[in-house]
Structures are given as C-alpha cells and as structure tokens.
Design an enzyme around this catalytic site. Structure first.
Site, PDB file in Angstrom:
ATOM      1  N   GLY A  85      43.391   9.113  58.284  1.00  0.00           N
ATOM      2  CA  GLY A  85      42.549   8.475  57.281  1.00  0.00           C
ATOM      3  C   GLY A  85      41.741   7.340  57.895  1.00  0.00           C
ATOM      4  O   GLY A  85      41.435   7.323  59.091  1.00  0.00           O
ATOM      5  N   SER A  86      41.428   6.349  57.072  1.00  0.00           N
ATOM      6  CA  SER A  86      40.437   5.341  57.458  1.00  0.00           C
ATOM      7  C   SER A  86      40.895   4.347  58.513  1.00  0.00           C
ATOM      8  O   SER A  86      40.086   3.557  58.993  1.00  0.00           O
ATOM      9  CB  SER A  86      39.959   4.589  56.218  1.00  0.00           C
ATOM     10  OG  SER A  86      39.203   5.450  55.399  1.00  0.00           O
ATOM     11  N   THR A  87      42.177   4.344  58.891  1.00  0.00           N
ATOM     12  CA  THR A  87      42.577   3.509  60.024  1.00  0.00           C
ATOM     13  C   THR A  87      41.851   3.952  61.297  1.00  0.00           C
ATOM     14  O   THR A  87      41.671   3.160  62.221  1.00  0.00           O
ATOM     15  CB  THR A  87      44.098   3.565  60.248  1.00  0.00           C
ATOM     16  OG1 THR A  87      44.516   4.933  60.274  1.00  0.00           O
ATOM     17  CG2 THR A  87      44.841   2.830  59.144  1.00  0.00           C
TER      18      THR A  87
END
Length: 740
Positions: free
Chosen positions: A319-321
């Site tokens: 995801g956005s990490t």
C-alpha cells in the site's frame, strides 16, 4: 564264553581309544587357546571386553541464546525422568533394598507428586502392560509423560520419601524464560525420538543448530549385566565440547514493549494477523520483531495458528507506505516540486478504461499542490510522478532499494517478494504499493536509506557467536548494501514526510517531542480464490512506516495490522497507533533519547494588507508562516480577514478580497472558521450543513459571485467520510485502487 569275553574286551578298547582321542583333542584345544588366546580367530580378551564394556554418551550442553544485553532468551536446563527398579537382583543387602519392595506404598506416595493416579502407578509397578499379567522379569519401568520433565524441586521432594527402587535420570531440556517473545525469530528446539540431542526446528534455533549443538563426549567402563560399574574397573572419559552461544541484536526491553502493545491490540481488535519490527537504522540491527498469531516457545501453544515468520517469509502488497520510496526517487531525479499543482481525483492509464483513483476521489480535492498530494497520500500524485521520473528509471530505483530480492537477514524461508512491472497499469500502481509485493523486512531495509543519509543497511539479527570452549568470537559487522539516494535527498524526504504526520494522513502518529516522520498505508487485500480485491469496512492492511527523531533517526519501526475488527466509524489507523506510538516513545526514552523542547506556537498581529498589490502582500507576510487565499481576480487587495491588528496563529489562512470579479475558492477540507471568513468578506448568505470539515460546496471554485448569493457548504467528520467512501467502494466494481 571266551568269544563273548573277547568281544567285550575289543569293545572296551575301542571305547577307550575313542574317549582317549577326544580327551587328547580337548587337551590340545585347551593348550592351544591358552597359548594363542584365540578361538576361531577371535581373541578371548576382546570378546570378554566386549561382553563387559559399556559405552555411554555425555551430552554436550546446547549453546545459550542471549539478547544484546546478555539477557537469556533460550538456554538448556536440567530436567529429570522418573524410574522404578523392579528386579530383586539389584538388592545385595536386604536391609538396604535397591528395588521396589512395597508397590502399594510407592504408588500412594508418588501419586502426590506426578500426574498419574495411584491405581495407574500401582499397575505399572506390578502388572506388565502389554501382557496384562504379572511379570517378574522386568528390570525397571518408567511413567510416560507423567514421569518425564520432572522439576528439580519435585525430584527433591520424592527423594526425601526414600522409597526403595525409585531413581531419577538427569536430562536436559530447552528453556525459554520469556514465553511469548519474538517466538518466530528465536524459534524452538526439541528432542527427537531417533536423535540423542535437542534439534532446532524453527528460527535461530534451526539456522544455527549445528553451532548450538556442539559435540557430545563419551564414557567407557566395565559394567555388569545391568550396566553398573564393576568395582575396581577404570573409566575412560572424553569430555563433551559444548555448543556455541548466540548473542542476538534483539533488546529484551524493547521487545517487551512491543509484545505488550501487540497483546493489547490483539485483545481489542482481534486482527487476522499483524507484524511489527523495530530497527536501528545506523547499523541494520533488528531490536525487536513480533507478530500475531504467535506461540509460547516453551509449550508451543498456538504454533498451529501460524508457522510463518510474517516479517520475513510473508510477501504483502504494502500500500501507500511504498510512496516513501517513490517520493525519494522523484526527489533524487530532480523532478519533484512540492509547489507544482496537478488535478487530483482520477488518473487514466492509456488504453485502460478503469482509472486510478484517489482515496478521496468521490469528493475530490480539485487542483492541489504535490506537497498536499504527499500529505494526503494521493495515488494520482504518485502516478503523475511516474511520468516525470520515467518508467525505466523508476524500475532501476526499485532494484537500488533492493525490492524483489531477499535481504539475507539470516532467517529461514525468506521471501523475495515480486515486482509486478510488466504492464503500464502495473507500473503505475507499483508507485503506490499495489500489485508488487514486498516483505516487512525489505521495507525496513529500504527505509534505512531514508534515515541514514542515503546509506542502506543490511538488516541482521545475530550480533556475535561465542565459543565457550576457547572464548573465540565471530562478530557480525554492519554492512552498507547500497546508496540509492543522496544525503540531501534523504533529508528532504524526511522533512516532507514529517508534514504527513503534522498535517496529513499520519497525524495520529505524532509523538510530542520526538518529531516522528513517516508514511501511512491502507492496502487492499487480494481475494484468495478469485481475481480482484476484498471489500468491506475491515478488509484492509493498515500500516505505518515511521522513524524518529526526524533530523537524526535513532529508530525505524514498521507496523502492519490486517483485518482488525473495527467499531463503526473507527479508523484503521487506531490499532496501528496503539502499537507504534507507545513502542516508539518508550524505546526512545529507554535509549536515553530525550524529547526536544516544543516551540511555543507563535501568535502574531496581522499586518494591514489592504491597497497593496498581491506581490507586496505576499512579501509582507512571507516570514510569518500564514497562508494567503485570494478571493477573485485582480492584482490589488481591497479588503482582508482577519482584519489588520488581529491575533493569528502561524499557519492560519488570511483571506484577501481582490479588485477584480469576486469568486469563492475550493474549500474542500476547510474548517467552519475559514468558511465563515469567506462568507463575511464576500457578503454571501451562508448555510452550513453538518459538522467536521468541508466535503461539498454549491458554488464551484472560481465561479463569480455577488453580495447576497447563497453559499451552501456541507461538512463531515473524517470518520464519516472514510466510512461513506468505503461503502461506496463496496457497491462499485472493484478497480483495485488502494485506500489511505
């Protein structure tokens, strides 16, 4: 008569000759054996030695596993096996019997100390289990699991009873004093039926099994039929070589912080699984690692729920990490300008009808800066950054950050993950962590470059191996495995991601005095048996990859919680925060990293900007930290709110009414206070619906207005907004765009 007598004499003579010959052969045979000492080529002395020679193994002590402060994580400890001698032949002096003489009394006493009933013990002492009848030939019996692993205290109590024929055999067992503590990393070791030594079965115990085992010794002696030492005989002893000791990089104190926090989240949210790692970014040392489900290394309770070490051998879509590394690439390539604007909401890949969407897409932010795109975790911002970076260049940086290859941390079954980068859509979605899979330990390794001036450190868990037989040490040295970005880029990334924590999606991770910087993630979870992603309020992997303090990070921490059972209107960041915040804060304090003194928020007087040009107005307040919002076209200020001389906090908005046609700006995510300023300055009739922050306005941005026009503004809380969007997603065709 004479003939019969003659026949008898002849028979007697023949018999005499036969017996004489046999006697002669026997004498010759005896003399031959006496002279040569051999029978049929076998030396009699050797045969006698083999008959009486006894050989026993002296077990080597398995090496101890310590944390970095020499706190015991795993060690060998003594245990005892209970036996009862039944053979009367063992008793030489009836006054001091060495066998069980009173089975009833013995059973009655033993039942008080072992987990076996008196009747069962009596049966073992008197009846052969297999034949179901008395057996007077048995030498000794044991008591199965009830008589195994007897503690020293219990052994002492039984010995004080002085029960004839009862004895103990000393054994070693593996002892894990901390119970549930980095269990999948440390692993466990146990006895196997066909092997005399304890064998490592998981984690460090498995990887370093050969070094931990050592080499067994042996003892040789002459013994009787029951293997007891014959008086006057000599023993020959070869001492064992004990196993090597392993010193881990783990810090028990930090590990306890982590285990306690994980327990609390597990109890409150019952997630499907979760994983967390704490590391030293300067060296790559892993200071703590844990997961749920986990198990008690001592009892193995819970191990059937999860055999994998989720930090190392479970690949996930992050995801956005992942945006942390896309941002670093864009800055390193010189294509990121935080003040450039782009149109948020949706992004279409060529020849693909399904767009990439922002998590706030159905409300939209409109045209926003890339800085805000980073702060709000805009997928569209990062898709557009890929066009600036270049697809081939970004693929090279994925390699430079060592995604797609194992870290070689030194733990079994490490996964490499997989970079999904074949088709244009996959290339774009990789920038925000979808499709491509990584391991949590890869995320930690890559993040060391952000925290450590661009130098990427190899993660490791074994600090040194020490041989107790000669005190020789094998020390692991920190290893730089790459420099994907410069020191300046690393610093800029940390500065930008600090604003994610102060103003963006990561505000819940802000820890007073420690300037946390990092990136949030809310990744969709692939379906098990069909294409696409799971839907539902809870079906996400919520995560945070953060470090602190910002200017010189001492710790990196990655936390991911999968499918927690959230309450209505509850944000998935809550369970992640329950782990990250206390562990990071307590660990920094434990390491004597003192919190920085917090600067007091400056309250200043608003200057008079009326009748100034727009450029003059900007120049006047450029050092005050205020945000200017222009209402309408024109190049000269005719009015302002707050008025000149008013008190205003740093970072707040100043509304400037210009000399051209008036218009309202995009007020999405604004507070009621700022909306009131616009309505007052433009003399609009305001109708506010709901509470929280702006999600909708009836007058589109830049549309001309006149005094008396109606302005209707809708507000929602953040929790309500996220819930509404997720419900909308569940009712739509799943296009695979992750949320944040």
């Amino acid at each position: 008569m004479k003939r019969n007598k003659l026949s008898m004499n002849i028979g007697a003579a023949i018999l005499f000759l036969i017996f004489g010959l046999l006697f002669f052969v026997l004498v010759v045979r005896i003399l031959t054996i006496q002279v040569t000492g051999e029978v049929q080529g076998n030396t009699l002395a050797e045969l006698a030695e083999k008959q009486h020679l006894r050989k026993d193994t002296i077990d080597a002590k398995r090496g101890t596993i310590y944390d970095r402060n020499e706190e015991v994580i795993a060690e060998d400890t003594a245990s005892y096996r209970l036996q009862a001698i039944l053979s009367k032949n063992m008793t030489v002096d009836p006054k001091h019997p060495q066998h069980v003489v009173d089975p009833q009394k013995t059973a009655e006493q033993l039942a008080k100390y072992i987990d076996m009933s008196e009747s069962e013990i009596y049966q073992r002492l008197t009846i052969n289990d297999r034949l179901g009848k008395k057996d007077t030939k048995r030498f000794l019996v044991e008591f199965g699991k009830a008589g195994t692993d007897v503690s020293y205290k219990t052994k002492e109590k039984i010995e004080k009873l002085k029960l004839p024929g009862i004895q103990f055999v000393r054994e070693s067992k593996r002892f894990y004093p901390n119970g549930t503590f980095a269990s999948h990393l440390v692993g466990y070791a146990q006895k196997e039926d066909e092997k005399p030594n304890t064998v490592g079965k998981m984690g460090i115990e498995q990887v370093y099994d050969k070094q931990l085992q050592g080499t067994n010794g042996k003892i040789q002696y002459e013994g009787d039929a029951w293997s007891y030492l014959i008086p006057g005989s000599q023993k020959k002893v070869t001492e064992p070589k004990n196993g090597k000791d392993i010193y881990l990089t783990l810090d028990k104190k930090i590990g306890v912080f982590l285990e306690d926090a994980m327990d609390q989240v597990d109890k409150k949210y019952h997630p499907k699984d979760m994983v967390a790692i704490v590391a030293d970014p300067k060296t790559g040392k892993i200071l703590a690692m844990s997961q749920r489900p986990t198990f008690d290394a001592m009892t193995r309770q819970g191990i059937e729920k999860e055999w994998q070490n989720l930090a190392v051998d479970a690949a996930i879509e992050p995801g956005s990490t992942m945006k942390m590394f896309t941002l670093a690439t864009a800055i390193q390539q010189g294509v990121f300008n935080p003040n450039d604007y782009y149109q948020s909401g949706t992004f279409y890949v060529k020849n693909d009808p399904v767009p990439i969407k922002d998590w706030f897409y159905y409300k939209e932010w409109g045209s926003i800066s890339y800085l805000k795109g980073v702060q709000q975790s805009s997928n569209v911002a990062f898709a557009k950054l890929l066009d600036k970076i270049g697809k081939d260049t970004f693929r090279t940086y994925l390699d430079r950050f060592h995604f797609g290859v194992p870290t070689n941390i030194g733990l079994p079954n490490e996964s490499a993950g997989k970079i999904l980068y074949n088709w244009p859509k996959e290339q774009y979605t990789t920038t925000f962590g979808q499709g491509t899979t990584v391991t949590p330990i890869q995320m930690i390794q890559a993040a060391t470059a952000i925290a450590n001036g661009g130098k990427m450190m190899k993660p490791y868990v074994v600090d040194k191996v020490v041989d107790p037989n000669n005190n020789k040490e094998e020390i692991t040295q920190p290893e730089v495995v790459g420099k994907p970005i410069s020191d300046a880029t690393a610093k800029e990334v940390r500065d930008l991601l600090r604003t994610v924590v102060t103003k963006g999606t990561g505000t819940v991770y802000d820890i007073k005095g420690y300037s946390v910087t990092g990136k949030t993630g809310t990744a969709q979870i692939p379906n098990d048996n069909r294409p696409g992603y799971m839907t539902g309020w809870d079906n996400y992997l919520f995560s945070f990859l953060g470090m602190a303090p910002k200017d010189d990070p001492k710790l990196i921490m990655y936390v991911a919680v999968k499918q927690p059972q959230l309450a209505e209107n509850e944000n998935g960041a809550n369970p992640v925060k329950m782990i990250f915040n206390p562990v990071m804060k307590n660990s920094l304090k434990y390491l004597n990293i003192k919190p920085a003194k917090m600067e007091e928020t400056k309250i200043e007087k608003v200057p008079n900007l009326s009748n100034k040009s727009l450029d003059e107005a900007k120049s006047t307040i450029k050092n005050n930290g205020y945000e200017i919002v222009t209402l309408g076209a024109g190049d000269q200020v005719v009015d302002q709110l707050p008025k000149a001389g008013s008190s205003l906090l740093k970072g707040e908005k100043i509304m400037l009414k210009m000399n051209g046609d008036p218009s309202v700006p995009s007020m999405i995510n604004w507070s009621k206070r700022d909306v009131l300023k616009v309505a007052e300055l433009l003399e609009l009739k305001l109708n506010m619906v709901g509470t929280g922050y702006v999600t909708k306005q009836n007058i589109s941005p830049t549309s001309p207005v006149k005094p008396g026009d109606h302005l209707v503004v809708n507000f929602q809380s953040t929790e309500q907004t996220i819930k509404q969007q997720k419900k909308k997603d569940n009712n739509e065709k799943n296009d695979g765009t992750p949320q944040d």
